[in-house]
Design an enzyme around this catalytic site. Structure first.
Site, PDB file in Angstrom:
ATOM      1  N   GLY A   1      40.288  36.486  39.772  1.00 29.66           N
ATOM      2  CA  GLY A   1      40.010  35.503  38.743  1.00 29.66           C
ATOM      3  C   GLY A   1      40.209  34.060  39.141  1.00 29.66           C
ATOM      4  CG  ASP A   2      42.513  30.335  40.409  1.00 29.45           C
ATOM      5  OD1 ASP A   2      41.510  29.703  40.800  1.00 29.45           O
ATOM      6  OD2 ASP A   2      43.634  29.798  40.267  1.00 29.45           O
ATOM      7  CG  LEU A   3      39.875  35.367  45.958  1.00 23.95           C
ATOM      8  CD1 LEU A   3      41.361  35.489  46.248  1.00 23.95           C
ATOM      9  CD2 LEU A   3      39.197  36.724  46.066  1.00 23.95           C
TER      10      LEU A   3
END
Length: 346
Positions: A226-228
């Site tokens: 999700g926040d890679l």
């Protein structure tokens, strides 16, 4: 704001007094606290390293993050639940999460605890990293096959709307509207953006997302980090450049959503990572829409940045330029007859 650990002497008794009882309670059989060291500090959290000796004689290092207030509590809960979900599928792809909770001596402060890693410089090896990411995305265990997550997760201090949805188009649209609402609350309205949004939601999003879920096609939800971006990865083996991920903001999504955060050059995942990933995970049909879908997903990450850093208008301008390009390319929106042919699906 008062740090939960401060003025730390070097002797165990004094160190124990400085480590909150709630933290010691979740660590197994601590015989001696060896070191407490402050790490990085962001606008929304403070990091710590705790070195302890257990009663079996083994020494271990733990990473602790501390945040404050309601959003700090919910953010750390979301990080724990996200990490636990990733760890349950690919255990060697993230730290083993130990606990999260509220400090006994400071009720407005909350903590998240996991194993500590010493990272090496650089970004992980594309082949091994993307193989593990593809393994994560290949797991389709979302409750009732829905898109969303069982709790709120945070991108920095930005809460995400993870309300369960039956379709990816619905989930993505609601999540993006939520981000846009918070961006406006923090940075103020943008007449230029507001003029473009109706076409984005009424034309572009249906055109690029609906074909994957119509005329016999379907998407099976995948768990995403999700926040890679590079700042949420670390190399744990200098020789192999094998890496792990941390600080997730997970939900069940279209797997390609994850790669939207790779499109901006600032995030340091270049073409090698796309190629390595898709050597394992094929692009979703319609394949001809792939690049514009990636651009659409990247829009949300640029809006994340515009919300987290409201004084930097460059992120908003990048998003506006991309919306304008996509709306000009897809002025007619979705046409069901255009996608009547059923092809392969993931």
């Amino acid at each position: 704001m008062v740090d939960p650990l401060r003025d730390l002497p070097s002797v165990d008794a004094a160190l124990r007094r400085q480590v909150d009882p709630s933290v010691l309670a979740v660590l197994p059989d601590v015989e001696e606290v060896l070191r407490v060291e402050k790490g990085y500090k962001s606008a929304w959290a403070q990091a710590w390293r705790l070195d302890v000796r257990h009663k079996d004689g083994k020494t271990e290092s733990y990473f602790m993050k501390v945040s404050y207030g309601h959003h700090g509590r919910e953010a750390l809960k979301g990080e724990f639940e996200s990490t636990a979900a990733i760890h349950s599928i690919v255990p060697n792809f993230c730290p083993d999460p130990i606990a999260w909770g509220t400090l006994t001596n400071e009720p407005d402060a909350h903590f998240y605890l996991c194993k500590y890693y010493d990272f090496f410089e650089g970004v992980p090896n594309p082949t091994s990293f993307c193989k593990k990411l593809a393994e994560l995305h290949s797991c389709h265990l979302s409750p009732e096959g829905k898109f969303g997550f069982h709790c709120t997760t945070y991108n920095g201090d930005l809460p995400q709307d993870n309300t369960w949805s039956d379709t990816w188009e619905d989930f993505f649209s609601k999540g993006l509207r939520h981000v846009l609402k918070i961006r406006e609350e923090r940075a103020g309205p943008s007449a230029e953006l507001d003029e473009l949004l109706p076409a984005l939601f009424e034309k572009v999003i249906p055109r690029l997302l609906r074909p994957m879920e119509s005329n016999g096609r379907s998407i099976r939800p995948s768990l995403v980090h999700g926040d890679l971006w590079c700042g949420n990865t670390g190399i744990v083996d200098e020789n192999t450049e094998d890496g792990i991920v941390y600080d997730p903001a997970s939900f069940w999504a279209h797997n390609e959503y994850e790669l939207g955060n790779w499109r901006p050059q600032r995030n340091h995942f270049d073409a090698k990572y796309f190629e390595a990933y898709h050597s394992v995970m094929p692009r979703t049909d319609p394949v001809e829409d792939y690049d514009d879908r990636n651009a659409l997903y990247a829009l949300r990450f640029n809006f994340h940045a515009a919300t987290l850093f409201p004084n930097d208008e460059s992120y908003l301008q990048m998003a506006i330029e991309e919306i304008r390009r996509l709306t000009e390319k897809y002025p007619e929106g979705y046409n069901e007859g255009q996608f009547s042919m059923v092809r392969s699906k993931i």
